[in-house]
Structure formats: structure tokens, C-alpha cells
Design a protein around this motif. Sequence first.
Motif, mmCIF file in Angstrom:
data_model
loop_
_atom_site.group_PDB
_atom_site.id
_atom_site.type_symbol
_atom_site.label_atom_id
_atom_site.label_comp_id
_atom_site.label_asym_id
_atom_site.label_seq_id
_atom_site.Cartn_x
_atom_site.Cartn_y
_atom_site.Cartn_z
ATOM 1 N N SER A 42 137.939 45.319 50.315
ATOM 2 C CA SER A 42 137.457 46.431 49.490
ATOM 3 C C SER A 42 138.169 46.543 48.142
ATOM 4 C CB SER A 42 137.574 47.751 50.252
ATOM 5 O OG SER A 42 138.925 47.998 50.584
ATOM 6 N N SER A 43 139.232 45.769 47.930
ATOM 7 C CA SER A 43 139.892 45.797 46.622
ATOM 8 C C SER A 43 139.146 44.930 45.599
ATOM 9 C CB SER A 43 141.351 45.347 46.739
ATOM 10 O OG SER A 43 141.432 43.969 47.034
ATOM 11 N N LEU A 44 138.212 44.117 46.053
ATOM 12 C CA LEU A 44 137.396 43.302 45.140
ATOM 13 C C LEU A 44 136.253 44.141 44.589
ATOM 14 C CD1 LEU A 44 137.143 39.988 47.198
ATOM 15 C CD2 LEU A 44 138.683 40.483 45.287
ATOM 16 N N THR A 45 135.712 43.703 43.459
ATOM 17 C CA THR A 45 134.558 44.406 42.899
ATOM 18 C C THR A 45 133.367 44.248 43.824
ATOM 19 O OG1 THR A 45 133.707 42.502 41.668
ATOM 20 C CG2 THR A 45 135.350 43.911 40.536
ATOM 21 N N LEU A 46 132.444 45.182 43.719
ATOM 22 C CA LEU A 46 131.239 45.134 44.534
ATOM 23 C C LEU A 46 130.450 43.850 44.253
ATOM 24 C CD1 LEU A 46 130.002 46.927 46.676
ATOM 25 C CD2 LEU A 46 128.640 48.020 44.890
ATOM 26 N N ALA A 47 130.402 43.454 42.985
ATOM 27 C CA ALA A 47 129.690 42.224 42.617
ATOM 28 C C ALA A 47 130.323 41.007 43.294
ATOM 29 C CB ALA A 47 129.675 42.053 41.102
ATOM 30 N N SER A 48 131.645 40.950 43.310
ATOM 31 C CA SER A 48 132.327 39.824 43.961
ATOM 32 C C SER A 48 132.070 39.822 45.457
ATOM 33 C CB SER A 48 133.828 39.897 43.705
ATOM 34 O OG SER A 48 134.108 39.659 42.350
ATOM 35 N N ARG A 49 132.128 40.991 46.060
ATOM 36 C CA ARG A 49 131.888 41.088 47.501
ATOM 37 C C ARG A 49 130.460 40.668 47.835
ATOM 38 N NH1 ARG A 49 133.153 46.695 49.499
ATOM 39 N NH2 ARG A 49 133.115 45.664 51.518
ATOM 40 N N PHE A 50 129.503 41.074 47.006
ATOM 41 C CA PHE A 50 128.109 40.670 47.217
ATOM 42 C C PHE A 50 127.985 39.148 47.140
ATOM 43 C CE2 PHE A 50 124.058 39.304 45.466
ATOM 44 C CZ PHE A 50 123.165 39.841 46.383
ATOM 45 N N THR A 51 128.550 38.570 46.101
ATOM 46 C CA THR A 51 128.440 37.121 45.906
ATOM 47 C C THR A 51 129.081 36.364 47.060
ATOM 48 O OG1 THR A 51 128.370 37.394 43.513
ATOM 49 C CG2 THR A 51 128.998 35.216 44.340
ATOM 50 N N LEU A 52 130.244 36.809 47.489
ATOM 51 C CA LEU A 52 130.918 36.159 48.618
ATOM 52 C C LEU A 52 130.087 36.267 49.893
ATOM 53 C CD1 LEU A 52 134.524 37.376 47.835
ATOM 54 C CD2 LEU A 52 133.812 34.971 47.990
ATOM 55 N N ALA A 53 129.550 37.451 50.162
ATOM 56 C CA ALA A 53 128.738 37.637 51.375
ATOM 57 C C ALA A 53 127.450 36.831 51.294
ATOM 58 C CB ALA A 53 128.440 39.122 51.588
ATOM 59 N N TYR A 54 126.815 36.821 50.120
ATOM 60 C CA TYR A 54 125.587 36.037 49.960
ATOM 61 C C TYR A 54 125.883 34.554 50.199
ATOM 62 C CZ TYR A 54 121.784 33.426 48.021
ATOM 63 O OH TYR A 54 120.769 32.509 47.875
ATOM 64 N N ASP A 55 126.946 34.058 49.568
ATOM 65 C CA ASP A 55 127.290 32.644 49.732
ATOM 66 C C ASP A 55 127.615 32.312 51.188
ATOM 67 O OD1 ASP A 55 126.845 32.190 47.033
ATOM 68 O OD2 ASP A 55 128.981 32.162 46.509
ATOM 69 N N ALA A 56 128.266 33.235 51.881
ATOM 70 C CA ALA A 56 128.557 33.025 53.308
ATOM 71 C C ALA A 56 127.264 32.961 54.107
ATOM 72 C CB ALA A 56 129.453 34.142 53.831
ATOM 73 N N SER A 57 126.325 33.865 53.809
ATOM 74 C CA SER A 57 125.057 33.863 54.540
ATOM 75 C C SER A 57 124.289 32.573 54.290
ATOM 76 C CB SER A 57 124.200 35.081 54.159
ATOM 77 O OG SER A 57 123.674 34.970 52.848
ATOM 78 N N HIS A 58 124.319 32.107 53.061
ATOM 79 C CA HIS A 58 123.600 30.867 52.753
ATOM 80 C C HIS A 58 124.230 29.675 53.473
ATOM 81 C CE1 HIS A 58 122.237 27.340 50.477
ATOM 82 N NE2 HIS A 58 121.101 28.017 50.459
ATOM 83 N N ALA A 59 125.553 29.602 53.468
ATOM 84 C CA ALA A 59 126.229 28.486 54.136
ATOM 85 C C ALA A 59 125.920 28.486 55.637
ATOM 86 C CB ALA A 59 127.732 28.559 53.890
ATOM 87 N N LEU A 60 125.907 29.653 56.254
ATOM 88 C CA LEU A 60 125.617 29.730 57.688
ATOM 89 C C LEU A 60 124.154 29.402 57.989
ATOM 90 C CD1 LEU A 60 127.785 32.846 58.500
ATOM 91 C CD2 LEU A 60 128.127 30.533 59.414
ATOM 92 N N ALA A 61 123.239 29.902 57.183
ATOM 93 C CA ALA A 61 121.825 29.593 57.390
ATOM 94 C C ALA A 61 121.568 28.102 57.165
ATOM 95 C CB ALA A 61 120.956 30.444 56.471
ATOM 96 N N LEU A 62 122.251 27.530 56.173
ATOM 97 C CA LEU A 62 122.124 26.089 55.937
ATOM 98 C C LEU A 62 122.712 25.303 57.111
ATOM 99 C CD1 LEU A 62 121.376 23.660 54.186
ATOM 100 C CD2 LEU A 62 123.556 23.986 52.970
ATOM 101 N N ALA A 63 123.833 25.749 57.642
ATOM 102 C CA ALA A 63 124.420 25.083 58.810
ATOM 103 C C ALA A 63 123.447 25.100 59.988
ATOM 104 C CB ALA A 63 125.742 25.751 59.189
ATOM 105 N N ALA A 64 122.748 26.221 60.165
ATOM 106 C CA ALA A 64 121.758 26.306 61.251
ATOM 107 C C ALA A 64 120.628 25.304 61.029
ATOM 108 C CB ALA A 64 121.205 27.728 61.340
ATOM 109 N N LEU A 65 120.152 25.218 59.809
ATOM 110 C CA LEU A 65 119.080 24.267 59.494
ATOM 111 C C LEU A 65 119.558 22.830 59.665
ATOM 112 C CD1 LEU A 65 116.148 24.025 58.446
ATOM 113 C CD2 LEU A 65 117.112 23.919 56.133
ATOM 114 N N ARG A 66 120.767 22.538 59.199
ATOM 115 C CA ARG A 66 121.316 21.190 59.316
ATOM 116 C C ARG A 66 121.542 20.814 60.788
ATOM 117 N NH1 ARG A 66 120.593 17.845 57.655
ATOM 118 N NH2 ARG A 66 122.543 16.740 57.318
ATOM 119 N N ALA A 67 121.925 21.786 61.613
ATOM 120 C CA ALA A 67 122.131 21.497 63.039
ATOM 121 C C ALA A 67 120.835 21.058 63.704
ATOM 122 C CB ALA A 67 122.700 22.724 63.753
ATOM 123 N N HIS A 68 119.714 21.466 63.141
ATOM 124 C CA HIS A 68 118.403 21.061 63.660
ATOM 125 C C HIS A 68 117.917 19.755 63.030
ATOM 126 C CE1 HIS A 68 118.365 25.142 65.229
ATOM 127 N NE2 HIS A 68 117.413 24.731 66.044
ATOM 128 N N GLY A 69 118.702 19.191 62.115
ATOM 129 C CA GLY A 69 118.359 17.897 61.527
ATOM 130 C C GLY A 69 117.457 17.970 60.313
#
Length: 141
Positions: A42-69
Motif C-alpha cells: 500500500s505504500s506504492l502508488t495506485l498506478a504502480s499497484r494496478f500495473t503490477l497486479a495486471y502484469d501478474a494476472s497476464h503472466a498467470l493467464a499466459l502460464a495457463a495457456l502455455r501449460a495447455h500447449g
Amino acid sequence: MTSDALANLVKIRKLKVEASSLREFDGLVRSALERATDAQNSSLTLASRFTLAYDASHALALAALRAHGYRSEDRYLVFQCLPHTLGWTADQWRILDYCHKKRNLAEYEGHLDVDDPLVMELISVVNMLQQQVPALRTRIV
């Protein structure tokens, strides 16, 4: 999960078939977990927190897709494939689609309009991904 839908996306050239690797999968999950942890600071800016969370969601969704080949050239598509990679409902992945549009406005037009409730909802979705995606590691040979 319907692999027919993913195969259809290959036919129309939205996805590519590509063997997954444990190294790539583990790297995506590790990167996502680090970003997800930082997004809760919570000490980070809201914009930074959004970007970090978005990037985390994308990496995880991509990992799910990659696990399926499969691999996608389109960032948004990894979110739209969640019903087929994790069995998610439209209500579950649509927040990610909405955040993707917010991210694009910030990235390409320099305008980021997010608030605390949106960031908290995004972090909640990332937490759901964190609970499900690591189990897909067993799909990779």
C-alpha cells in the motif's frame, strides 16, 4: 475445459500450437507471484499497484495457456482463453479484460484511470489465479 475451442483458435490463427516447458511455466509463475506480492504494498502508488497486479494476472493467464500447449500473439486473448484453460466463467475473466483496456489506455494514450476498489478487485482475481495455475504444472511433460 474445452480443447475444441482452443483448437478452433489455432485454425483461425489466433493461437499457435507450441510445446510448453517447465522452465517457462515456472518463470511465468515466479514472476507473477513477485508482482502480486508487490501489488499489495500500500505504500506504492495506485498506478504502480494496478500495473503490477495486471502484469501478474497476464503472466498467470499466459502460464495457463502455455501449460495447455498454446501461445498467443495477442495479450487480451490469454484472458479470453481462461474458460478453456481453467474453466472460468465470463464473470471471472471479464474483470481482466476490463483491466486490459485500462492498461492499453495508459500504455498507448498516457491516461490511467483506476481507483482503489478496481485495484483490490484485480488483486483478488490474481489471488484466484495464483491458487489455480500452479496445479497446471503437472500437464507439462
